[in-house]
Structures are given as C-alpha cells and as structure tokens.
Design a protein around this motif. Structure first.
Motif, short mmCIF file in Angstrom:
data_model
loop_
_atom_site.label_atom_id
_atom_site.label_comp_id
_atom_site.label_asym_id
_atom_site.label_seq_id
_atom_site.Cartn_x
_atom_site.Cartn_y
_atom_site.Cartn_z
N VAL A 201 0.75 -1.20 0.05
CA VAL A 201 -0.02 -0.04 -0.01
C VAL A 201 0.98 1.83 0.46
N GLY A 202 0.69 2.45 -0.66
CA GLY A 202 1.18 3.78 -0.12
C GLY A 202 0.20 4.77 -0.49
N ASP A 203 0.97 5.83 -1.05
CA ASP A 203 0.40 6.99 -1.09
C ASP A 203 1.51 7.79 -1.51
N VAL A 204 0.87 8.63 -2.39
CA VAL A 204 2.05 10.17 -3.28
C VAL A 204 1.32 11.17 -3.40
N GLY A 205 2.22 12.12 -3.34
CA GLY A 205 1.18 13.81 -3.10
C GLY A 205 2.19 14.73 -3.87
N ALA A 206 2.19 15.73 -3.08
CA ALA A 206 2.53 17.36 -3.51
C ALA A 206 2.15 18.32 -2.55
N ASN A 207 2.56 18.54 -2.69
CA ASN A 207 2.04 20.20 -1.33
C ASN A 207 2.98 22.04 -1.50
N ALA A 208 1.88 22.54 -1.37
CA ALA A 208 2.40 24.42 -0.83
C ALA A 208 2.45 24.05 -0.21
N ILE A 209 3.92 24.89 0.14
CA ILE A 209 4.09 25.03 1.31
C ILE A 209 4.13 26.82 2.18
N PHE A 210 3.82 26.73 3.38
CA PHE A 210 3.76 28.27 3.40
C PHE A 210 4.47 28.22 4.95
N ARG A 211 5.14 29.49 5.14
CA ARG A 211 5.93 29.72 6.43
C ARG A 211 5.87 30.87 6.47
N PRO A 212 4.33 31.72 7.60
CA PRO A 212 4.36 32.86 7.91
C PRO A 212 5.78 33.50 8.60
N THR A 213 5.96 32.47 9.66
CA THR A 213 7.14 33.19 11.07
C THR A 213 8.47 31.77 10.47
N SER A 214 9.21 31.83 11.37
CA SER A 214 9.62 30.26 11.39
C SER A 214 9.19 29.30 12.65
#
Length: 278
Positions: free
Chosen positions: A158-171
């Motif tokens: 079994v498994g999964d695949v994906g992609a993400n947009a990443i937002f870092r407003p602060t550290s």
C-alpha cells in the motif's frame, strides 16, 4: 457508536470547509512564549533527531464508512539518523532537498457487528503497515511518495503519493496543502472492499458479491499546520478530504456507506536530538 459521536459527525458534514479552515487558523495565532524561543536546528554532533508525540483524530469508523469516531494516534517521525561509516537518513528536519525515512500506518479492526450496514460480513483484524517514505523539498513546495507492506488483517503493498505547497509566515509556523492519492494491492483491496459470495449470502443479498482489484483507491486534498509553541515542542493539526475511486468506490461496502471521506486531527509532539556516537 454513541449518539454524541453521531451528532459530531452531523455537525462536521454540515460545515466541512469552515470547520477545517477554522481549525487550521487556530495555529496562526502567535503567543509571546513561542516567539521568545529560538528556531531549532540540528547540532553538528547529533546522530539522531526524532519526534515523538500523539493526539486524537476524528475520522471514518472504517474505510468507506458514513459514521465517524474519535480515536488516538501516535506521532513517530524520524528526521535524521547518522551511523558513522554506514549510512545517513534524513536531513535533520530543517534541511531542504531529498530525504528518506520510515513510514508506518495502523488500521484498526473492523467489527461487522458494530455497524448495521456491515452485518453478514467477516470481521477484519487490525492491519499494520511498515515501509519507507521519500520526499524532495524546495523552499515553498515538496513532492513525496511512500510504499509500505501491510500485514495482519490484510496483506500486500500500500502507499501514497502527493505534493504540497508550503507556506511559512514565521519561523515557528508552517502550512502545507496539496493533492494526495493512495493505492493498494489486490489482497488489501479485496479484504476491505470485496464481498465474497458467502458474505453476500449472509447479508441476504443486501450486499452483492464483489471482487476488488489492485489500484488507486482514493484521491483528494490534505492540509497540515505545524506550530512551534516552545523550543522543540509542536502543535500539529491536519485535515483532509478524499474521494474513493475505481474499485473502492464501486464496492457495495462503500455504496452502503459514503465514498466521501473526511478527517481532522490535532496533536502535540516533541523533538529529541541525541549524540549516539561520541
């Protein structure tokens, strides 16, 4: 499931987008204690960086269910492991680029007597999944994939695949959101979505016989938020929507439940950094 959980599910179904958005927005509220801390990075002498914790998740009672339960879940994340002269896994958590690490999942037992729509089907023991996850991260995006071997109630890959947009407003604050798809082998699919002729007979024909084949079983969107409220302490929230596809969607089990699946989770974790090899 008790009436209180059913009422929670009804409220959740009635306001899915606003509920998820409100939960993730909670992590955007800063605190003086959090912003007084320094951002954590791996020290040069650390050989192991691991994150441990837990929380609770509001999720379908079983794959394809229309009712929901609240259940605990652990957080075990290996960010970095260095065995001098042998191998190195991960990048220490704050490094960009390629990383590889363990992947695991547990699916609780499915007791048919607990769900009227499943009466007549065989029970399914808990299934355990162990494998690897690989990802590549840029400053504002990532792609990932995981493959695990399942054993226990069901067997196979079994498994999964994906992609993400990443937002870092602060550290101290990180948001991730993007598409995700899951897949499973034939044995897994048939265990959770198939109906044998004998089971169909036991249901009085209410659920027709069905043979589920290997392939993609769901696709959707997943969002995660992570807030470091104290040095090396994290508040983690996640929410997802997935839709059953292909044979999973066509399964009589899912047709008796719901092919639209939602989850919301909230937990706390702590990062530990250790020098194993002096």
């Amino acid at each position: 499931m008790g009436a209180s959980c059913l009422e929670m599910a009804d409220r959740f179904h009635g306001s899915r987008p606003s509920f998820i958005a409100s939960l993730l927005a909670l992590l955007a509220i800063p605190s003086e204690a959090a912003f007084a801390a320094d951002a954590t990075t791996r020290s040069p002498g650390d050989d192991l960086v691991i994150e441990l914790g837990g929380g609770a998740k509001f999720e379908p009672s079983y794959e394809g269910a229309s009712d929901y339960d609240v259940s605990p879940f652990p957080t075990i994340k290996l960010e970095y492991l260095n065995v001098p002269g042998l191998f190195t896994i991960g990048g220490g958590g704050d490094d960009l680029g390629f990383s590889i690490g363990p992947s695991f999942n547990v699916t609780g037992e499915r007791d048919s007597s607990d769900h009227d729509e499943l009466t007549g089907l065989n029970d399914v023991d808990a299934t355990y999944e162990l494998g690897l996850k690989a990802s590549y991260e840029w400053e504002h995006a990532e792609v990932y994939g995981a493959a695990r071997y399942a054993f226990g109630g069901a067997e196979g890959f079994v498994g999964d695949v994906g992609a993400n947009a990443i937002f870092r407003p602060t550290s101290y604050l990180e948001f991730k959101i993007g598409p995700v798809a899951t897949f499973a082998g034939e044995d897994y699919m048939d265990t959770y979505f198939g109906v044998t002729p004998g089971e169909s007979l036991s249901t009085g024909g209410r659920l027709s016989a069905f043979d589920a084949e290997a392939g993609i079983k769901s696709a959707g969107v997943e969002a995660k938020a992570r807030y470091e409220f104290r040095e090396d302490w994290f508040l983690n929230a996640e929410a997802s929507w997935t839709s059953m596809v292909a044979d999973a969607k066509d399964s009589p089990i899912v047709e008796a439940g719901d092919d639209q699946q939602f989850t919301v989770g909230l937990g706390v974790s702590r990062r530990f950094s250790l020098d194993l090899f002096d």
